[in-house]
Scaffold this active site. Structure first.
Site, PDB file in Angstrom:
ATOM      1  N   CYS A   1      -2.266   8.206   1.346  1.00 15.16           N
ATOM      2  CA  CYS A   1      -1.887   7.232   2.374  1.00 15.16           C
ATOM      3  C   CYS A   1      -0.382   7.166   2.608  1.00 15.16           C
ATOM      4  O   CYS A   1       0.080   6.408   3.461  1.00 15.16           O
ATOM      5  CB  CYS A   1      -2.447   5.856   2.018  1.00 15.16           C
ATOM      6  SG  CYS A   1      -4.246   5.877   1.855  1.00 15.16           S
TER       7      CYS A   1
ATOM      8  N   HIS B   1       3.237  -1.926   3.247  1.00 14.62           N
ATOM      9  CA  HIS B   1       2.023  -1.110   3.094  1.00 14.62           C
ATOM     10  C   HIS B   1       0.801  -2.024   3.121  1.00 14.62           C
ATOM     11  O   HIS B   1      -0.156  -1.749   3.842  1.00 14.62           O
ATOM     12  CB  HIS B   1       2.085  -0.311   1.797  1.00 14.62           C
ATOM     13  CG  HIS B   1       0.923   0.601   1.599  1.00 14.62           C
ATOM     14  ND1 HIS B   1       0.674   1.672   2.436  1.00 14.62           N
ATOM     15  CD2 HIS B   1      -0.077   0.600   0.677  1.00 14.62           C
ATOM     16  CE1 HIS B   1      -0.417   2.306   2.028  1.00 14.62           C
ATOM     17  NE2 HIS B   1      -0.892   1.673   0.968  1.00 14.62           N
TER      18      HIS B   1
ATOM     19  N   GLU C   1       3.434  -4.656  -4.479  1.00 15.37           N
ATOM     20  CA  GLU C   1       4.442  -4.388  -3.454  1.00 15.37           C
ATOM     21  C   GLU C   1       5.389  -5.576  -3.304  1.00 15.37           C
ATOM     22  O   GLU C   1       6.612  -5.391  -3.224  1.00 15.37           O
ATOM     23  CB  GLU C   1       3.783  -4.071  -2.114  1.00 15.37           C
ATOM     24  CG  GLU C   1       4.793  -3.706  -1.031  1.00 15.37           C
ATOM     25  CD  GLU C   1       4.165  -3.255   0.279  1.00 15.37           C
ATOM     26  OE1 GLU C   1       4.898  -2.720   1.133  1.00 15.37           O
ATOM     27  OE2 GLU C   1       2.939  -3.457   0.454  1.00 15.37           O
TER      28      GLU C   1
ATOM     29  N   HIS D   1      -6.576   0.279   7.946  1.00 17.10           N
ATOM     30  CA  HIS D   1      -5.793   1.272   7.195  1.00 17.10           C
ATOM     31  C   HIS D   1      -6.150   2.667   7.693  1.00 17.10           C
ATOM     32  O   HIS D   1      -7.253   3.155   7.462  1.00 17.10           O
ATOM     33  CB  HIS D   1      -6.092   1.123   5.707  1.00 17.10           C
ATOM     34  CG  HIS D   1      -5.195   1.932   4.827  1.00 17.10           C
ATOM     35  ND1 HIS D   1      -4.174   2.733   5.308  1.00 17.10           N
ATOM     36  CD2 HIS D   1      -5.173   2.074   3.460  1.00 17.10           C
ATOM     37  CE1 HIS D   1      -3.570   3.316   4.289  1.00 17.10           C
ATOM     38  NE2 HIS D   1      -4.150   2.935   3.173  1.00 17.10           N
TER      39      HIS D   1
ATOM     40  N   PHE E   1      -3.030   7.152  -3.107  1.00 20.56           N
ATOM     41  CA  PHE E   1      -3.726   7.489  -4.343  1.00 20.56           C
ATOM     42  C   PHE E   1      -2.985   8.637  -5.032  1.00 20.56           C
ATOM     43  O   PHE E   1      -2.548   9.589  -4.393  1.00 20.56           O
ATOM     44  CB  PHE E   1      -5.156   7.940  -4.048  1.00 20.56           C
ATOM     45  CG  PHE E   1      -6.136   6.819  -3.800  1.00 20.56           C
ATOM     46  CD1 PHE E   1      -5.736   5.500  -3.722  1.00 20.56           C
ATOM     47  CD2 PHE E   1      -7.495   7.103  -3.645  1.00 20.56           C
ATOM     48  CE1 PHE E   1      -6.644   4.479  -3.501  1.00 20.56           C
ATOM     49  CE2 PHE E   1      -8.421   6.093  -3.423  1.00 20.56           C
ATOM     50  CZ  PHE E   1      -8.005   4.779  -3.357  1.00 20.56           C
TER      51      PHE E   1
END
Length: 414
Positions: free
Chosen positions: A163, A303, A314, A339, A400
């Protein structure tokens, strides 16, 4: 080193099939989440996603071309076409040996792979595969097709960092141009993951929201009740070029790439470091590359996927670097788009560039009850867009495997 500017933008998203549609929906707080139509999801834990709306590939490319491309490549070609038009480019007047493509996708042709394997499994075991199976599926094919379509013979490759993919692509394109290795690069990312295997796989990983009763409000970053991300699809395309090249062709300039930073959590297969160590390092590296300080960043596109640990880690990294009670305004546009996995960074880069251009910061929707640890600490742009003069914006992406890519954009002031 050369300065690098943005001269063209294309967007194909769950909340708008063009740049203008996307931006208007984004600042209006429109959710792209709805029941899945791409396949029968009745037996799945998650039965909704952020799909493209009122979209038909054949309105943009011909049938024979579409047959040779997986959806992720179709999305890429369509978004790039808008960006090229937006940039007013006539490639026949330019040195195409110095124009490249650096494109990103996290999953590539996952739909093609699923289709062909299931078709094979129905047969008698004799290998019968479509001759386009491999070239439709491989993750690098979109960048190759874009270069073929426009006759671009410069740098050409694909980034894959889950991502964080399209932010990685943007940073790579930025670097190659400022190093003088290219005059112009088409960059961004595309993803078409809303398939049985995509949704089933992320369900098995317990990553997706299962709020099937109210999908439009399921993506709720930083909220106590968040239960996972909402999958999205689409593409974002950016035309990057050196400032001198842009000026020589009298291009309209929409923004500047100021810097980029990459790092790793080095922590877990799918989970983020609890204290956001990689996120912190990526943001520090991006600021150092841009030669600015945290106080220069007026807007951050987080994110913020709506996963339990990811959102918290985050914000911990942001607090460590920026402190609290500062002039930083944060928003999580995944609350609207879902997403887009490998395409997320490109779409969110576009949100940053438009925010810098217009002075409008898109909202975070659906979020009502902030985690106790961060309640009242940050301006998260809850509920509606905010107006604010901006000089710099930052975009975070995490993937990931612990991949971190953070980009910094600067307002173009001529």
């Amino acid at each position: 080193m050369k300065r690098v500017v943005i001269t063209g933008i294309g967007a194909l998203t769950p909340i708008g099939n063009t740049l203008d549609e996307f931006w208007q929906s984004l600042i209006s707080g429109v959710s792209g989440a709805a029941p899945i139509t791409h396949f029968d999801a009745a037996k799945f834990k998650t039965r909704f996603a952020c799909e493209l709306k009122n979209f038909n590939t054949l309105d943009h490319i011909d049938k024979s071309e579409a047959r040779r491309y997986d959806l992720f490549t179709q999305y890429a070609v369509i978004a790039v076409a808008e960006a090229v038009k937006h940039a007013g480019i006539d490639f026949s007047t330019l040195d195409r040996n110095k124009i490249g493509v650096i494109w990103g996708s996290g999953n590539g042709g996952i739909g093609t792979f699923q289709e062909q394997v299931l078709e094979f499994a129905k047969g008698d075991g004799t290998p019968r595969f479509n001759p386009f199976f491999i070239p439709k599926m491989i993750v690098d094919i979109a960048s190759g097709i874009i270069s073929i379509k426009y006759g671009l013979r410069g740098i050409n490759f694909t980034t894959v960092s889950a991502c964080a993919t399209s932010n990685t692509a943007i940073i790579d394109a930025f670097n190659y141009i400022r190093w003088g290795k290219a005059n112009m690069i088409i960059t961004g990312g595309s993803e078409a993951p809303i398939t049985a295997s995509g949704v089933g796989g992320f369900n098995a990983a317990k990553a997706l929201s299962t709020n099937n009763a109210t999908p439009a409000s399921a993506s709720r970053p930083f909220d106590k009740t968040r239960d996972g991300f909402v999958m999205g699809e689409g593409a974002g395309a950016l035309i990057l070029e050196s400032l001198d090249h842009a000026l020589a062709r009298n291009a309209v300039i929409y923004g500047e790439v100021a810097g980029g930073g990459m790092a790793a959590d080095a922590y877990h297969l799918t989970g983020t470091h609890p204290e956001g160590e990689g996120a912190y390092l990526g943001m520090v590296a991006a600021l150092e590359d841009a030669e600015i300080t945290p106080s220069d960043i007026g807007y951050m596109n987080a994110h913020a996927t709506s996963t339990s640990q990811g959102d918290i880690s985050e914000l911990r990294a942001i607090e460590r670097l920026f402190g609290t009670g500062t002039g930083l305004t944060i928003s999580a546009t995944k609350s609207m788009t879902g997403h887009l996995l490998g395409a997320a960074g490109a779409v969110e880069a576009i949100a940053c560039i438009k925010a810098l251009e217009t002075g409008i910061i898109p909202p975070t929707i659906n979020t009502e009850n902030i985690d106790d640890e961060f309640a009242g600490k940050f301006n998260l742009t809850l509920g509606s867009a905010q107006h604010k003069p901006l000089q710099y914006a930052m975009s975070n992406t995490f993937g990931f495997g612990g991949h971190i890519a953070t980009a910094v954009f600067k307002k173009w002031e001529g």
